[in-house]
Design an enzyme around this catalytic site. Structure first.
Site, mmCIF file in Angstrom:
data_model
loop_
_atom_site.group_PDB
_atom_site.id
_atom_site.type_symbol
_atom_site.label_atom_id
_atom_site.label_comp_id
_atom_site.label_asym_id
_atom_site.label_seq_id
_atom_site.Cartn_x
_atom_site.Cartn_y
_atom_site.Cartn_z
ATOM 1 N N THR A 96 0.833 -1.204 0.000
ATOM 2 C CA THR A 96 0.000 0.000 0.000
ATOM 3 C C THR A 96 0.866 1.252 0.000
ATOM 4 O O THR A 96 0.593 2.204 -0.748
ATOM 5 C CB THR A 96 -0.943 0.003 1.219
ATOM 6 O OG1 THR A 96 -1.788 -1.143 1.153
ATOM 7 C CG2 THR A 96 -1.796 1.257 1.247
ATOM 8 N N LYS A 109 1.862 12.556 -12.338
ATOM 9 C CA LYS A 109 2.738 12.874 -13.474
ATOM 10 C C LYS A 109 1.930 13.049 -14.757
ATOM 11 O O LYS A 109 2.140 13.995 -15.524
ATOM 12 C CB LYS A 109 3.777 11.771 -13.641
ATOM 13 C CG LYS A 109 4.726 11.980 -14.816
ATOM 14 C CD LYS A 109 5.578 10.736 -15.039
ATOM 15 C CE LYS A 109 6.346 10.834 -16.354
ATOM 16 N NZ LYS A 109 6.991 9.566 -16.703
ATOM 17 N N TYR A 149 5.556 -0.905 7.970
ATOM 18 C CA TYR A 149 5.023 0.462 7.954
ATOM 19 C C TYR A 149 6.145 1.493 7.873
ATOM 20 O O TYR A 149 6.145 2.368 7.007
ATOM 21 C CB TYR A 149 4.177 0.693 9.205
ATOM 22 C CG TYR A 149 3.501 2.047 9.262
ATOM 23 C CD1 TYR A 149 2.448 2.352 8.403
ATOM 24 C CD2 TYR A 149 3.896 3.006 10.179
ATOM 25 C CE1 TYR A 149 1.807 3.587 8.468
ATOM 26 C CE2 TYR A 149 3.265 4.231 10.254
ATOM 27 C CZ TYR A 149 2.221 4.527 9.397
ATOM 28 O OH TYR A 149 1.605 5.752 9.459
ATOM 29 N N TYR A 163 10.573 11.383 -8.041
ATOM 30 C CA TYR A 163 9.664 11.951 -9.047
ATOM 31 C C TYR A 163 9.849 13.469 -9.138
ATOM 32 O O TYR A 163 9.758 14.048 -10.223
ATOM 33 C CB TYR A 163 8.209 11.621 -8.713
ATOM 34 C CG TYR A 163 7.701 10.371 -9.398
ATOM 35 C CD1 TYR A 163 6.871 10.442 -10.509
ATOM 36 C CD2 TYR A 163 8.054 9.100 -8.930
ATOM 37 C CE1 TYR A 163 6.399 9.299 -11.143
ATOM 38 C CE2 TYR A 163 7.588 7.948 -9.546
ATOM 39 C CZ TYR A 163 6.774 8.046 -10.654
ATOM 40 O OH TYR A 163 6.321 6.916 -11.287
#
Length: 316
Positions: A96, A109, A149, A163
């Site tokens: 996730t 994007k 986590y 990114y």
């Protein structure tokens, strides 16, 4: 320049504790909100009051699969956030965080949308520096029961910054410290909900270890203020930025407050400290103060009073 009220906004994990409060705030600002949740830990009850609002739409979807929608902004809040829930299916928890980040970043994007990642203070692990500033790299066990986590969220941050560097994507990263308030899950294993439910039921309050470990508790309304400010901040304010309340309390102090505020006759019992449970946790919020003009406003007593009232109603 576009302003609040003009945005089409996606909130992943929008039926969860924090996500539902964020949806409330965004709808109140006049934004068109698409709430996405797979209801693993989120609940339709948390957003039921919004279902008739023309500015709100609810979609059942798992972010580990791609999503094709048209939005201007994305708040990525999808992930179980309590140890009981994220350790129940640790592989899915990591997926996730990681696959979810990849899919939401890919969507951002394609759309050239601004995207905010709800990261966590758990990226600092069991810290050696106190309080924790954003430039501290953390002390995380990469193979322990909490790492699904902790490392999942750390990897998500990595993806966001890659990114940003590789595709010039507009990103925001906030590191959320312990937050509490109405709509917490009564069985999520978090200390505030645990103590309140046990106190209201007159049960023994379970304190792990000797109770000297500390946490800093931020009321949900304050947290949402900061998240919205972060998303609205100038493009070069990418973070990460700590969001939390710097007032630090021991577990014993918290238990005493909750027993007093509930009027409970509960007593506390000590249980073994879970593996890799941080001993101290307190945010350095200097950056949030200077860059966002934010600091928490709600005292722990006032916030606990509202949270206790919610659980009293829930447990009737």
């Amino acid at each position: 320049m576009r302003h609040a009220g003009d945005w089409r906004v996606l909130v992943t994990g929008g039926a969860g504790f924090l996500g539902s409060h964020l949806c409330d705030r965004l709808v109140a600002r006049g934004e068109d909100v698409l709430c996405v949740d797979n209801f693993y830990t989120g609940s339709k009850r948390n957003v039921a009051h919004l279902l008739g609002n023309p500015r709100f739409e609810l979609l059942r979807h798992d972010v580990t699969f791609p999503l094709y929608v048209e939005v201007d902004r994305i708040f990525n809040f999808a992930c179980p956030a309590s140890p009981i829930h994220y350790q129940h299916d640790p592989v899915q928890t990591t997926k996730t965080s990681v696959h979810g980040a990849i899919n939401m970043l890919g969507l951002a994007k394609r759309l050239r949308a601004r995207i905010l990642q709800a990261s966590t203070s758990e990226v600092y692990g069991d810290p050696e520096i106190h309080p924790q500033p954003e430039n501290y790299w953390g002390r995380v066990n990469p193979i322990g029961p909490r790492s699904c986590y902790d490392e999942g969220k750390r990897c998500a941050e990595t993806l966001f910054f890659d990114y940003y560097r590789q595709h010039a994507l507009e990103i925001k990263v906030v590191r959320i410290f312990n937050t509490y308030g109405p709509r917490m899950h009564p069985n999520d294993g978090r200390v505030v909900s645990n103590f309140i439910v046990q106190a209201l039921k007159g049960e023994d309050i379970a304190i792990y270890g000797d109770g000297s470990q500390t946490r800093s508790f931020c009321y949900v309304d304050d947290l949402i203020d900061a998240v919205v400010l972060a998303m609205d901040s100038p493009a070069d304010m990418i973070g990460p930025v700590n969001i939390g309340n710097p007032d630090e309390f021991t577990m014993l102090e918290l238990a005493e407050k909750i027993v007093r505020l509930t009027g409970s006759k509960s007593r506390w019992v000590h249980q073994p400290l879970p593996q890799d449970d941080p001993r101290r946790r307190q945010p350095d919020i200097s950056l949030a103060r200077s860059a966002l003009g934010w600091q928490p406003q709600v005292s722990l007593d006032d916030g606990l009073g509202k949270t206790i009232a919610y659980f009293r109603h829930l447990l009737r």
